[in-house]
Design an enzyme around this catalytic site. Structure first.
Site, mmCIF file in Angstrom:
data_model
loop_
_atom_site.group_PDB
_atom_site.id
_atom_site.type_symbol
_atom_site.label_atom_id
_atom_site.label_comp_id
_atom_site.label_asym_id
_atom_site.label_seq_id
_atom_site.Cartn_x
_atom_site.Cartn_y
_atom_site.Cartn_z
ATOM 1 N N GLY A 110 0.809 -1.217 0.000
ATOM 2 C CA GLY A 110 0.000 0.000 0.000
ATOM 3 C C GLY A 110 0.843 1.268 0.000
ATOM 4 C CG LEU B 231 13.482 3.308 -11.818
ATOM 5 C CD1 LEU B 231 12.688 2.237 -12.542
ATOM 6 C CD2 LEU B 231 14.895 3.383 -12.376
ATOM 7 N NE ARG C 271 -3.527 -8.127 -3.369
ATOM 8 C CZ ARG C 271 -3.490 -7.084 -4.166
ATOM 9 N NH1 ARG C 271 -4.330 -6.993 -5.172
ATOM 10 N NH2 ARG C 271 -2.622 -6.104 -4.000
HETATM 11 P P1 ADP Z 1 3.559 -1.386 -2.473
HETATM 12 O O1 ADP Z 1 3.565 -2.880 -2.299
HETATM 13 O O2 ADP Z 1 3.677 -0.642 -1.176
HETATM 14 O O3 ADP Z 1 2.419 -0.928 -3.339
HETATM 15 P P2 ADP Z 1 5.423 -1.300 -4.749
HETATM 16 O O4 ADP Z 1 6.782 -1.870 -4.713
HETATM 17 O O5 ADP Z 1 4.380 -2.079 -5.509
HETATM 18 O O6 ADP Z 1 4.907 -1.036 -3.237
HETATM 19 O O7 ADP Z 1 5.465 0.153 -5.326
HETATM 20 C C1 ADP Z 1 4.337 0.998 -5.362
HETATM 21 C C2 ADP Z 1 4.616 2.226 -6.208
HETATM 22 O O8 ADP Z 1 5.753 2.941 -5.687
HETATM 23 C C3 ADP Z 1 4.970 1.923 -7.647
HETATM 24 O O9 ADP Z 1 3.839 1.745 -8.471
HETATM 25 C C4 ADP Z 1 5.745 3.173 -8.005
HETATM 26 O O10 ADP Z 1 4.887 4.267 -8.232
HETATM 27 C C5 ADP Z 1 6.531 3.484 -6.744
HETATM 28 N N1 ADP Z 1 7.876 2.853 -6.781
HETATM 29 C C6 ADP Z 1 8.212 1.625 -6.317
HETATM 30 N N2 ADP Z 1 9.526 1.337 -6.553
HETATM 31 C C7 ADP Z 1 10.039 2.434 -7.171
HETATM 32 C C8 ADP Z 1 11.358 2.788 -7.680
HETATM 33 N N3 ADP Z 1 12.404 1.963 -7.584
HETATM 34 N N4 ADP Z 1 11.488 4.010 -8.268
HETATM 35 C C9 ADP Z 1 10.442 4.876 -8.365
HETATM 36 N N5 ADP Z 1 9.204 4.605 -7.903
HETATM 37 C C10 ADP Z 1 8.988 3.414 -7.314
#
Ligand code: ADP
Length: 447
Positions: free
Chosen positions: A164, A203, A291
């Protein structure tokens, strides 16, 4: 096939699962908290059981109460929806021990992907490209500085148990990194009871592109293309589209193939989503969700495949009803997450819906458990409905979206519909020209 499925969730997703069960001739059991006694999923299910008071920790997350509800009603399987217990490996294990089928992957696969450090190591071993960063957990600040030197600043500190969007901190320099590590550690400990951290290169302007996959116990695996979920606020998805405006058919087949082969090697079962950041033509794995996703309907719109029906078939030991070569991607779909929130400040707006009128017509689907006179309880997330629009191409889809947003009436509370009404007039959005930070920049400029 199962005779009776217990739906361990609430709101629109409980209704979504109920609909698939009904079409398959399966009886449903709704569970609910005292705050949800008059909810739509309770009214429509064949049976319902109250499993506790309003706080989710005492009801929708209450494993003993849910197991008891299964036993009382004789349910032979449980569908967890998304959120709540859907990625709780212990829940899957306990159900199995009770001889009740969990409609989802094995507890071991949930556990593996739930630890984001292990998930990344596994992804790399399976040939999936990952965001450059630490090889595993970061133990000391010195280790973190060394990783940052190698990848270059800015870096992102992330919690292994994260979800989240919580427990993430950006650091643009060595000084910032020291404080990012200590706040992320404290936040992760408080939110997840686990303070393991890892690091990634941050990124600058990527898109969030995720691949839908599915596998059965007969060795069949397929990918169902991608969804672009780059429109986000606080790392939370706001609007999703399928296919991504950034990919062509060849890129789709390539990344889909990589993911499908990886899932097969893993021996994964059921539906899953592999999430990537996409920048300069390259994909970087960030996590896998084991899921059904909130945004699954846009994939259903474009492929015509009912993902919940497939989940249930697979859990019952049947083959999935199609093969990769049967999957066709038709047209374009967009989903808007309609929240009971102020469209400018995003403060929650629970209360009673006085009037609720949903749009209709060709290519329109509204997944919602709301109705006129429904009182939104303040205890749960603010999603009150999903507007899903399909067209033969992106332009037709967006014109239809604009039309449906005018038709949708939700009176008595504030919703995020005005935000979407603004977005369908924004040239960047209309051109598909956006990345994961675009929406926040746009909102900042507007305020
Ligand atoms: P969560 O499980 O908390 O949702 P995620 O790893 O899926 O975390 O990442 C959620 C969002 O965070 C991504 O969709 C992106 O917008 C941002 N994000 C995650 N990793 C990176 C990264 N290495 N660089 C830039 N933005 C990131």
């Amino acid at each position: 096939m199962f005779e009776k499925v217990l739906i361990a969730n609430r709101g629109e997703i409980a209704l979504r699962v109920h609909r698939a069960c009904r079409e398959m001739g399966i009886k449903t059991v709704a569970v609910h908290s005292t705050a949800d006694a008059d909810a739509m999923h309770v009214r429509l299910a064949n049976e319902s059981v109250c499993i506790g008071p309003a706080p989710a920790s005492e009801s929708y997350l209450n494993i003993p109460a849910i197991i008891s509800a299964c036993e009382i009603t004789g349910a032979d399987a449980v569908h967890p929806g998304y959120g709540f217990l859907s990625e709780n490996a212990k829940f899957a294990d306990i159900l199995k021990a009770h001889g009740i089928t969990f409609i989802g992957p094995s507890g071991d696969h949930i556990r593996l992907m739930g630890d984001k450090i292990q998930a990344k190591i596994t992804a790399r071993e399976l040939g999936i490209p990952c965001v450059p960063g630490s090889d595993g957990a970061i133990r000391t600040n010195e280790e973190a500085y060394a990783v940052a030197e190698e990848t270059g600043y800015p870096v992102l500190v992330k919690a292994a148990a994260g979800g989240g969007g919580r427990g993430m901190k950006v650091a643009r320099s060595k000084d910032e990194l020291a404080s990012a590590l200590s706040t992320a550690r404290a936040e992760a400990k408080a939110a997840f009871g686990d303070d393991s951290l890892y690091m990634e290169k941050y990124l600058g302007q990527p898109r969030h592109i995720e691949v839908q996959v599915i596998a059965d116990s007969h060795g069949n695996v397929a990918h169902l293309g991608e969804r672009d979920c780059s429109l986000q606020r606080r790392h939370q998805k706001v609007l999703e589209e399928c296919p991504s405006p950034a990919l062509n058919a060849q890129q789709r087949a390539e990344i889909g193939g990589i993911v499908a082969r990886a899932i097969k090697k893993l021996g994964y079962l059921g539906v899953g989503t592999v999430e990537f950041l996409y920048e300069d033509g390259q994909f970087f794995f960030i996590e896998m969700n084991t899921r059904l996703q909130v945004e699954h309907p846009i994939t259903e719109a474009v492929t015509g495949i009912d993902l919940v029906r497939e989940q249930i078939r697979i859990a019952a030991g049947l083959e999935m009803s199609f093969r990769q070569e049967d999957v066709q991607f038709n047209g374009h779909a967009v989903e808007c997450r309609i929240n009971a929130e102020d469209a400018r400040t995003f403060t929650p707006s629970p209360g009673t819906i006085k009037d609720f009128h949903t749009p209709g017509g060709l290519g329109v689907r509204v997944d919602s458990a709301a109705y006129s006179g429904y009182r939104i309880p303040p205890y749960y997330d603010s999603l009150i409905g999903k507007l899903v629009v399909h067209g033969r191409n992106r332009n037709e889809c967006l014109m239809r979206l604009r039309r449906t947003l005018h038709e949708f009436v939700i009176d008595g509370i504030k919703t995020t519909i005005p935000l979407f009404q603004d977005l369908v007039n924004e040239p960047d959005f209309m051109n598909g020209d956006y990345h994961i930070h675009w929406l926040e920049n746009y909102l900042k400029q507007k305020s």
